[in-house]
Design a protein around this motif. Structure first.
Motif, mmCIF file in Angstrom:
data_model
loop_
_atom_site.group_PDB
_atom_site.id
_atom_site.type_symbol
_atom_site.label_atom_id
_atom_site.label_comp_id
_atom_site.label_asym_id
_atom_site.label_seq_id
_atom_site.Cartn_x
_atom_site.Cartn_y
_atom_site.Cartn_z
ATOM 1 N N LEU A 16 0.822 -1.210 0.000
ATOM 2 C CA LEU A 16 0.000 0.000 0.000
ATOM 3 C C LEU A 16 0.853 1.255 0.000
ATOM 4 C CD1 LEU A 16 -2.801 -0.995 2.541
ATOM 5 C CD2 LEU A 16 -2.801 -1.191 0.064
ATOM 6 N N LYS A 20 0.797 4.059 -3.139
ATOM 7 C CA LYS A 20 0.200 5.353 -2.827
ATOM 8 C C LYS A 20 1.262 6.332 -2.348
ATOM 9 C CE LYS A 20 -4.000 2.868 -1.684
ATOM 10 N NZ LYS A 20 -4.876 2.388 -0.610
ATOM 11 N N LYS A 23 0.331 10.039 -2.366
ATOM 12 C CA LYS A 23 -0.584 10.351 -1.261
ATOM 13 C C LYS A 23 0.159 10.374 0.064
ATOM 14 C CE LYS A 23 -4.617 8.421 -1.528
ATOM 15 N NZ LYS A 23 -5.601 9.520 -1.671
ATOM 16 N N GLU A 222 -8.175 0.015 5.489
ATOM 17 C CA GLU A 222 -7.515 0.446 4.259
ATOM 18 C C GLU A 222 -8.197 1.678 3.672
ATOM 19 O OE1 GLU A 222 -6.199 -1.305 -0.128
ATOM 20 O OE2 GLU A 222 -6.757 -2.687 1.481
ATOM 21 N N GLU A 225 -7.288 4.658 5.847
ATOM 22 C CA GLU A 225 -5.888 5.004 5.609
ATOM 23 C C GLU A 225 -5.722 5.736 4.280
ATOM 24 O OE1 GLU A 225 -2.295 5.158 7.180
ATOM 25 O OE2 GLU A 225 -3.187 3.286 7.857
ATOM 26 N N ASP A 226 -6.587 5.416 3.326
ATOM 27 C CA ASP A 226 -6.485 5.990 1.983
ATOM 28 C C ASP A 226 -6.982 7.430 1.923
ATOM 29 O OD1 ASP A 226 -5.851 5.630 -0.830
ATOM 30 O OD2 ASP A 226 -7.999 5.697 -1.197
ATOM 31 N N HIS A 227 -7.725 7.863 2.938
ATOM 32 C CA HIS A 227 -8.273 9.223 2.929
ATOM 33 C C HIS A 227 -7.142 10.245 3.057
ATOM 34 C CE1 HIS A 227 -10.548 12.782 4.091
ATOM 35 N NE2 HIS A 227 -11.643 12.161 3.682
ATOM 36 N N ASP A 228 -7.190 11.286 2.238
ATOM 37 C CA ASP A 228 -6.109 12.269 2.203
ATOM 38 C C ASP A 228 -5.845 12.926 3.552
ATOM 39 O OD1 ASP A 228 -5.669 11.832 -0.461
ATOM 40 O OD2 ASP A 228 -6.859 13.533 -1.150
#
Length: 250
Positions: A16, A20, A23, A222, A225-228
């Motif tokens: 991940l 990313k 990000k 996940e 965690e992916d949120h900016d």
């Protein structure tokens, strides 16, 4: 293995971080900006900034990107104003989840995080609903191949570490936040390389998950965690080895 390191290792295995990276750099830049704004742009005099820069370097962030973030924090360059917020909630199977946020728009972020919880079998709670289940600790991870266990024990415990454990292919050194700087400095002096080193929230007890619950919790973790705006996600789950083997087998 449970909590903070469990999720970190799962994220690493799934790639991940690499997928990313852009990000991740954005999140680390915010962390640097806030640290520099609060304590100044000199990492030697601002411990939080030093940790932020160390994290960025370990993630291979370019030096000019780090420098720009510091200058934004000190006001030399213009940037947004970020608020620090902690959102707390429950995931599938009653797992307690705590998200550390840096956002320039609290209302937007709150709505997006709430929706992420709700559509993935959880719910966003009120302030304090799960925070009491976590305590702040310094956590330092060292690859087992990088140092002999006896040497690490001697250096870490002499410097004030609370415990040293082997977690998979990593040694995990834990300490109080107050001892964190002393322990990390001692490891640096002893030329013991670290994979990661930060002060984080660690669950005081855990909830064991079966395969179905583990899949649901990991999906929610996940997505959060992916949120900016999410800097870190901590939860109090434990996935037994037998269940982890089933997950990895698909």
């Amino acid at each position: 293995m449970a909590g903070h390191s469990h999720w970190a290792n799962i994220a690493f295995k799934k790639g991940l971080v690499d997928k990313k990276r852009g990000k991740l750099f954005g999140k680390l830049s915010r962390y640097i900006i806030v640290a520099a704004r609060r304590g100044g742009g000199d990492p030697a005099a601002n411990l939080a900034l030093r940790y932020a820069i160390d994290r960025a370097r370990k993630a291979s962030m370019p030096n000019d990107t780090i420098d720009r973030a510091v200058k934004k924090g000190t006001g030399e360059l213009e940037t947004e104003t970020y608020d620090e917020v902690i959102y707390e909630g429950y995931g599938p199977n009653g797992v307690a989840i705590l998200c550390e946020i840096l956002t320039e728009n609290r209302n937007r972020t709150a709505g997006e995080i709430r929706k992420t919880f709700e559509v993935n079998g959880g719910n966003l709670g009120s302030t304090g609903c799960v925070a009491y289940l976590f305590e702040r600790k310094g956590i330092i991870q060292i690859p087992t191949k990088a140092v002999a266990e006896d040497q690490l024990f001697e250096v870490a415990l002499e410097a004030g570490a609370s415990d040293v454990q082997q977690v998979g292919d990593m040694f995990e050194v834990s300490c109080t936040p107050d001892a964190f700087q002393t322990v990390t400095t001692a490891l640096e002096t002893a030329k013991i390389p670290t994979e990661s080193a930060e002060v984080m929230r660690v669950a005081s007890n855990t909830v064991d998950l079966d395969v179905e619950a583990a899949r649901a919790v990991l999906k929610l973790m996940e997505l959060l965690e992916d949120h900016d705006d999410v800097q870190s996600v901590t939860a109090n789950f434990n996935i037994p080895d037998s269940v982890m083997a089933q997950l990895e087998a698909g």
